[in-house]
Design a protein around this motif. Structure first.
Motif, short mmCIF file in Angstrom:
data_model
loop_
_atom_site.label_atom_id
_atom_site.label_comp_id
_atom_site.label_asym_id
_atom_site.label_seq_id
_atom_site.Cartn_x
_atom_site.Cartn_y
_atom_site.Cartn_z
N ARG A 159 0.92 -1.54 -0.23
CA ARG A 159 -0.15 -0.27 -0.72
C ARG A 159 0.99 0.94 -0.12
N MET A 160 2.13 1.15 0.99
CA MET A 160 2.94 2.07 0.37
C MET A 160 2.97 2.71 -0.66
N SER A 161 4.26 1.02 -1.57
CA SER A 161 4.01 1.67 -2.51
C SER A 161 3.01 2.11 -3.75
N SER A 162 1.71 1.88 -3.72
CA SER A 162 0.82 2.62 -4.55
C SER A 162 -0.04 4.25 -3.41
N ALA A 163 0.56 4.16 -2.40
CA ALA A 163 0.78 5.64 -2.29
C ALA A 163 1.99 6.00 -3.15
N LEU A 164 2.74 5.88 -3.18
CA LEU A 164 3.55 6.41 -4.09
C LEU A 164 2.89 7.07 -4.99
N PHE A 165 2.36 5.85 -6.04
CA PHE A 165 2.12 5.59 -7.53
C PHE A 165 0.83 6.83 -7.61
N ILE A 166 0.09 6.67 -6.51
CA ILE A 166 -1.00 7.95 -5.98
C ILE A 166 -0.23 9.13 -5.95
N MET A 167 1.00 9.44 -6.06
CA MET A 167 1.44 10.53 -5.37
C MET A 167 1.78 11.20 -7.15
N MET A 168 3.03 10.16 -7.75
CA MET A 168 3.19 10.09 -9.23
C MET A 168 2.17 10.68 -9.94
N CYS A 169 1.10 10.17 -9.84
CA CYS A 169 -0.15 10.02 -10.62
C CYS A 169 -0.61 11.88 -9.97
N LYS A 170 -0.69 12.33 -9.04
CA LYS A 170 -1.52 13.93 -8.86
C LYS A 170 -0.36 14.73 -9.35
N SER A 171 0.94 14.32 -9.44
CA SER A 171 2.22 14.92 -10.13
C SER A 171 2.06 15.35 -11.57
N ALA A 172 1.79 14.57 -11.89
CA ALA A 172 1.07 14.15 -13.63
C ALA A 172 0.50 15.19 -13.77
N SER A 173 -0.91 15.77 -13.02
CA SER A 173 -1.95 15.57 -13.03
C SER A 173 -2.10 17.15 -12.57
N GLY A 174 -0.65 17.77 -12.03
CA GLY A 174 -0.72 19.06 -11.14
C GLY A 174 -0.92 19.79 -10.02
N ALA A 175 -1.39 18.13 -9.31
CA ALA A 175 -1.56 18.73 -8.06
C ALA A 175 -0.80 19.28 -7.21
N TYR A 176 0.16 18.78 -7.55
CA TYR A 176 1.66 19.69 -6.96
C TYR A 176 2.26 21.10 -6.95
N ILE A 177 1.88 22.07 -8.04
CA ILE A 177 2.00 23.10 -8.82
C ILE A 177 2.43 23.77 -7.43
N HIS A 178 3.81 24.67 -7.51
CA HIS A 178 4.69 25.24 -6.20
C HIS A 178 3.64 25.47 -5.82
N SER A 179 3.63 25.25 -3.69
CA SER A 179 2.65 26.54 -3.44
C SER A 179 3.32 26.97 -2.39
N PRO A 180 3.62 28.62 -2.35
CA PRO A 180 4.04 28.91 -1.32
C PRO A 180 4.75 29.11 0.07
N ARG A 181 5.57 29.56 1.06
CA ARG A 181 6.74 28.58 1.93
C ARG A 181 5.56 29.50 2.68
N GLU A 182 5.01 28.43 3.80
CA GLU A 182 4.53 29.10 4.96
C GLU A 182 5.66 29.62 5.65
N CYS A 183 5.09 30.47 6.20
CA CYS A 183 6.10 31.00 7.75
C CYS A 183 5.60 30.28 9.25
#
Length: 183
Positions: A159-183
């Motif tokens: 399931r951990m590798s499944s979660a990492l694959f899901i994160m890859m899919c999210k990355s490919a879909s643009g879900a991890y577009i750069h967000s500003p740093r929180e202070c």
């Protein structure tokens, strides 16, 4: 072999209950692979933080790291792993989302990585591949009935590798577009 710290050969290490085993023992190999996975994960988190990249991704990686820590504890102390969630999903939802990425993330399954893809995507793919390697060593290390939580550990790694694959899919879909740093 019982542990006598004055006579322990360098080629041996301690397991549970003070027993000594060769460092090539399958459970010790498993621990080493899991340790390497955790080191790579933390390095990626640090790189993302230094670049000011998406804090959501870092938080999700922290969840994966926390599960890796629980797995190590479970193995070393020979205790039950118990239930867990990753990315807000239970095991069944993780499995479903990783098997149907187009439905959930709008990306095709089994897209082979290339050097033209983002560093985030490629780093997630490396972590996913390393999680699979850890899983393979777990399968070798935990014969059915031989460790209290061996099957739980193997399932959690899957399931951990499944979660990492899901994160890859999210990355490919643009879900991890750069967000500003929180202070």
């Amino acid at each position: 072999m019982q542990n006598d710290s004055n006579t322990k050969p360098e080629r041996m290490t301690q397991m549970a209950h003070g027993d000594l085993v060769e460092k090539t023992h399958p459970r010790i190999v498993f621990r080493g692979k899991l340790d390497t996975f955790e080191a790579q994960l933390v390095l990626f988190e640090a790189q993302l933080l230094a670049a000011g990249d998406n804090l959501t991704l870092i938080e999700e990686l922290e969840q994966v790291g926390a599960l890796a820590g629980r797995i190590m504890r479970s193995e070393v102390l020979e205790e039950k792993l118990g239930d867990f969630t990753l990315l807000g999903f239970d095991e069944a939802a993780l499995r479903d989302r990783s098997h149907h990425p187009e439905k959930y993330y709008g990306v095709k399954a089994l897209t082979l990585p290339t050097y033209r893809m983002s560093n985030t995507y490629l780093s997630l793919n490396l972590l996913r591949a390393q999680a699979r390697e850890v899983e393979l060593t777990a399968v070798k290390a935990f014969a059915p009935g031989g460790h209290k939580s061996g099957e739980e550990i193997i399932r959690a790694l899957n399931r951990m590798s499944s979660a990492l694959f899901i994160m890859m899919c999210k990355s490919a879909s643009g879900a991890y577009i750069h967000s500003p740093r929180e202070c």
